[in-house]
Motif scaffolding. Structure first.
Motif, PDB file in Angstrom:
ATOM      1  N   MET A  83       4.754 -19.690 -42.579  1.00  0.00           N
ATOM      2  CA  MET A  83       3.373 -19.274 -42.790  1.00  0.00           C
ATOM      3  C   MET A  83       2.668 -19.275 -41.447  1.00  0.00           C
ATOM      4  O   MET A  83       2.847 -20.197 -40.645  1.00  0.00           O
ATOM      5  CB  MET A  83       2.673 -20.217 -43.757  1.00  0.00           C
ATOM      6  CG  MET A  83       3.335 -20.290 -45.115  1.00  0.00           C
ATOM      7  SD  MET A  83       2.412 -21.323 -46.240  1.00  0.00           S
ATOM      8  CE  MET A  83       1.374 -20.099 -46.970  1.00  0.00           C
ATOM      9  N   GLU A  84       1.885 -18.233 -41.229  1.00  0.00           N
ATOM     10  CA  GLU A  84       1.112 -18.149 -39.999  1.00  0.00           C
ATOM     11  C   GLU A  84      -0.360 -18.196 -40.363  1.00  0.00           C
ATOM     12  O   GLU A  84      -0.789 -17.593 -41.339  1.00  0.00           O
ATOM     13  CB  GLU A  84       1.447 -16.863 -39.247  1.00  0.00           C
ATOM     14  CG  GLU A  84       2.857 -16.827 -38.716  1.00  0.00           C
ATOM     15  CD  GLU A  84       3.134 -15.572 -37.910  1.00  0.00           C
ATOM     16  OE1 GLU A  84       2.165 -14.841 -37.612  1.00  0.00           O
ATOM     17  OE2 GLU A  84       4.305 -15.341 -37.610  1.00  0.00           O
ATOM     18  N   TYR A  85      -1.124 -18.902 -39.570  1.00  0.00           N
ATOM     19  CA  TYR A  85      -2.552 -19.040 -39.796  1.00  0.00           C
ATOM     20  C   TYR A  85      -3.298 -18.466 -38.604  1.00  0.00           C
ATOM     21  O   TYR A  85      -2.855 -18.571 -37.469  1.00  0.00           O
ATOM     22  CB  TYR A  85      -2.938 -20.513 -39.972  1.00  0.00           C
ATOM     23  CG  TYR A  85      -2.270 -21.156 -41.161  1.00  0.00           C
ATOM     24  CD1 TYR A  85      -2.756 -20.949 -42.440  1.00  0.00           C
ATOM     25  CD2 TYR A  85      -1.152 -21.962 -41.009  1.00  0.00           C
ATOM     26  CE1 TYR A  85      -2.146 -21.528 -43.536  1.00  0.00           C
ATOM     27  CE2 TYR A  85      -0.536 -22.547 -42.092  1.00  0.00           C
ATOM     28  CZ  TYR A  85      -1.044 -22.322 -43.350  1.00  0.00           C
ATOM     29  OH  TYR A  85      -0.437 -22.895 -44.434  1.00  0.00           O
ATOM     30  N   ALA A  86      -4.442 -17.854 -38.903  1.00  0.00           N
ATOM     31  CA  ALA A  86      -5.299 -17.308 -37.855  1.00  0.00           C
ATOM     32  C   ALA A  86      -6.581 -18.143 -37.811  1.00  0.00           C
ATOM     33  O   ALA A  86      -6.911 -18.859 -38.751  1.00  0.00           O
ATOM     34  CB  ALA A  86      -5.628 -15.850 -38.146  1.00  0.00           C
ATOM     35  N   VAL A  87      -7.292 -18.021 -36.726  1.00  0.00           N
ATOM     36  CA  VAL A  87      -8.549 -18.739 -36.579  1.00  0.00           C
ATOM     37  C   VAL A  87      -9.505 -18.226 -37.646  1.00  0.00           C
ATOM     38  O   VAL A  87      -9.654 -17.028 -37.849  1.00  0.00           O
ATOM     39  CB  VAL A  87      -9.130 -18.527 -35.161  1.00  0.00           C
ATOM     40  CG1 VAL A  87     -10.507 -19.165 -35.052  1.00  0.00           C
ATOM     41  CG2 VAL A  87      -8.182 -19.084 -34.117  1.00  0.00           C
TER      42      VAL A  87
ATOM     43  N   THR B 130      -2.724 -33.922 -49.132  1.00  0.00           N
ATOM     44  CA  THR B 130      -2.301 -35.142 -48.451  1.00  0.00           C
ATOM     45  C   THR B 130      -1.561 -36.034 -49.418  1.00  0.00           C
ATOM     46  O   THR B 130      -1.879 -36.100 -50.597  1.00  0.00           O
ATOM     47  CB  THR B 130      -3.502 -35.899 -47.866  1.00  0.00           C
ATOM     48  OG1 THR B 130      -4.396 -36.221 -48.928  1.00  0.00           O
ATOM     49  CG2 THR B 130      -4.216 -35.068 -46.831  1.00  0.00           C
ATOM     50  N   SER B 131      -0.580 -36.684 -48.909  1.00  0.00           N
ATOM     51  CA  SER B 131       0.250 -37.579 -49.686  1.00  0.00           C
ATOM     52  C   SER B 131       0.665 -38.711 -48.767  1.00  0.00           C
ATOM     53  O   SER B 131       0.766 -38.521 -47.558  1.00  0.00           O
ATOM     54  CB  SER B 131       1.473 -36.816 -50.185  1.00  0.00           C
ATOM     55  OG  SER B 131       2.427 -37.705 -50.707  1.00  0.00           O
ATOM     56  N   PRO B 132       0.936 -39.894 -49.317  1.00  0.00           N
ATOM     57  CA  PRO B 132       1.382 -40.965 -48.436  1.00  0.00           C
ATOM     58  C   PRO B 132       2.715 -40.646 -47.761  1.00  0.00           C
ATOM     59  O   PRO B 132       3.046 -41.209 -46.747  1.00  0.00           O
ATOM     60  CB  PRO B 132       1.521 -42.169 -49.353  1.00  0.00           C
ATOM     61  CG  PRO B 132       1.172 -41.736 -50.703  1.00  0.00           C
ATOM     62  CD  PRO B 132       0.770 -40.313 -50.675  1.00  0.00           C
ATOM     63  N   TRP B 133       3.480 -39.703 -48.308  1.00  0.00           N
ATOM     64  CA  TRP B 133       4.806 -39.422 -47.772  1.00  0.00           C
ATOM     65  C   TRP B 133       4.854 -38.167 -46.929  1.00  0.00           C
ATOM     66  O   TRP B 133       5.645 -38.048 -46.022  1.00  0.00           O
ATOM     67  CB  TRP B 133       5.820 -39.294 -48.907  1.00  0.00           C
ATOM     68  CG  TRP B 133       5.887 -40.551 -49.698  1.00  0.00           C
ATOM     69  CD1 TRP B 133       5.374 -40.762 -50.943  1.00  0.00           C
ATOM     70  CD2 TRP B 133       6.442 -41.796 -49.294  1.00  0.00           C
ATOM     71  NE1 TRP B 133       5.593 -42.039 -51.344  1.00  0.00           N
ATOM     72  CE2 TRP B 133       6.257 -42.702 -50.341  1.00  0.00           C
ATOM     73  CE3 TRP B 133       7.083 -42.234 -48.151  1.00  0.00           C
ATOM     74  CZ2 TRP B 133       6.693 -44.008 -50.272  1.00  0.00           C
ATOM     75  CZ3 TRP B 133       7.525 -43.538 -48.106  1.00  0.00           C
ATOM     76  CH2 TRP B 133       7.323 -44.404 -49.153  1.00  0.00           C
ATOM     77  N   LYS B 134       4.031 -37.169 -47.241  1.00  0.00           N
ATOM     78  CA  LYS B 134       4.121 -35.922 -46.494  1.00  0.00           C
ATOM     79  C   LYS B 134       2.787 -35.184 -46.569  1.00  0.00           C
ATOM     80  O   LYS B 134       1.978 -35.420 -47.444  1.00  0.00           O
ATOM     81  CB  LYS B 134       5.232 -35.044 -47.040  1.00  0.00           C
ATOM     82  CG  LYS B 134       5.020 -34.650 -48.505  1.00  0.00           C
ATOM     83  CD  LYS B 134       6.185 -33.863 -49.032  1.00  0.00           C
ATOM     84  CE  LYS B 134       5.969 -33.551 -50.506  1.00  0.00           C
ATOM     85  NZ  LYS B 134       7.051 -32.834 -51.085  1.00  0.00           N
ATOM     86  N   GLY B 135       2.573 -34.266 -45.665  1.00  0.00           N
ATOM     87  CA  GLY B 135       1.379 -33.432 -45.677  1.00  0.00           C
ATOM     88  C   GLY B 135       1.804 -31.977 -45.700  1.00  0.00           C
ATOM     89  O   GLY B 135       2.711 -31.569 -44.984  1.00  0.00           O
ATOM     90  N   VAL B 136       1.169 -31.183 -46.552  1.00  0.00           N
ATOM     91  CA  VAL B 136       1.538 -29.788 -46.691  1.00  0.00           C
ATOM     92  C   VAL B 136       0.278 -28.949 -46.543  1.00  0.00           C
ATOM     93  O   VAL B 136      -0.730 -29.241 -47.170  1.00  0.00           O
ATOM     94  CB  VAL B 136       2.177 -29.523 -48.076  1.00  0.00           C
ATOM     95  CG1 VAL B 136       2.523 -28.068 -48.240  1.00  0.00           C
ATOM     96  CG2 VAL B 136       3.407 -30.390 -48.264  1.00  0.00           C
ATOM     97  N   MET B 137       0.335 -27.928 -45.714  1.00  0.00           N
ATOM     98  CA  MET B 137      -0.799 -27.016 -45.584  1.00  0.00           C
ATOM     99  C   MET B 137      -0.476 -25.748 -46.343  1.00  0.00           C
ATOM    100  O   MET B 137       0.611 -25.191 -46.226  1.00  0.00           O
ATOM    101  CB  MET B 137      -1.065 -26.684 -44.121  1.00  0.00           C
ATOM    102  CG  MET B 137      -1.658 -27.841 -43.352  1.00  0.00           C
ATOM    103  SD  MET B 137      -2.040 -27.413 -41.668  1.00  0.00           S
ATOM    104  CE  MET B 137      -3.327 -26.239 -41.891  1.00  0.00           C
ATOM    105  N   ARG B 138      -1.435 -25.283 -47.131  1.00  0.00           N
ATOM    106  CA  ARG B 138      -1.268 -24.044 -47.870  1.00  0.00           C
ATOM    107  C   ARG B 138      -2.490 -23.182 -47.625  1.00  0.00           C
ATOM    108  O   ARG B 138      -3.593 -23.675 -47.451  1.00  0.00           O
ATOM    109  CB  ARG B 138      -1.141 -24.328 -49.366  1.00  0.00           C
ATOM    110  CG  ARG B 138       0.088 -25.120 -49.682  1.00  0.00           C
ATOM    111  CD  ARG B 138       0.286 -25.232 -51.159  1.00  0.00           C
ATOM    112  NE  ARG B 138       1.498 -25.985 -51.402  1.00  0.00           N
ATOM    113  CZ  ARG B 138       1.683 -26.768 -52.427  1.00  0.00           C
ATOM    114  NH1 ARG B 138       0.757 -26.894 -53.324  1.00  0.00           N
ATOM    115  NH2 ARG B 138       2.808 -27.417 -52.563  1.00  0.00           N
TER     116      ARG B 138
END
Length: 170
Positions: free
Chosen positions: A64-68, A76-84
């Motif tokens: 996944m690519e994000y633009a400004v 957020t999770s205590p085990w992992k972080g995921v950006m969507r």
């Protein structure tokens, strides 16, 4: 006597001597060479397992690519972080209203209206319920409360002409 031998009744077989059972005396370069061979075999097998897991993970990963200026949802999770990527939806906007707080920063829930009524039949008795709309809450958040309890606490709700809550359900 070693603890392992005392517990299981036989000598502990280390990874170096898994190929033979019994007493084995290794000394000098033969011990070093056998140990290095076993360690390299273990490393090869670990590398193969890691490669298999990595290929499986890579096959299920999306780049996944994000633009400004893009809006993202950060889970957020205590085990992992995921950006969507967040897709804007007007229904996600929450309308807030003023809440009257007392000096100790609490507020009392007050019923505003009776929306509906019904009878709940249990094994050996019937309970009359009313659906109550509460102040500072939407109609979807109305709750079913026992009719008698509401009549005792909030009699002003039942003084409406044309509605008789005590004798029959409207």
């Amino acid at each position: 006597m070693a603890p392992y031998e005392a517990l299981y009744g036989k000598r502990c077989r280390t990874p170096i001597c898994w190929d033979e059972e019994g007493e084995r005396k290794l000394v000098g370069p033969e011990l070093v060479q056998m140990t290095m061979d076993k360690v390299s075999l273990i490393k090869q097998r670990l590398k193969a397992a890691q490669d298999k897991m990595k290929s499986y993970a890579d096959a299920h990963r999306k780049e996944m690519e994000y633009a400004v200026g893009d809006k993202v949802f950060l889970k957020t999770s205590p085990w992992k972080g995921v950006m969507r990527r967040y897709r804007s939806d007007p229904s996600h906007v929450i309308q807030t209203s003023e809440v009257q707080l007392s000096d100790d920063l609490s507020y009392e829930e007050m019923p505003v209206a009776i929306l509906d009524s019904k009878e709940k039949v249990l094994r050996n008795k019937t309970i009359q319920l009313v659906k109550v709309l509460w102040r500072n809450h939407a109609a979807e958040e109305a709750t079913w409360e026992p009719l008698e309890a509401m009549k005792e606490k909030y009699p002003h709700l039942f003084n409406e002409p044309g509605k008789n809550f005590g004798d029959e359900i409207f």
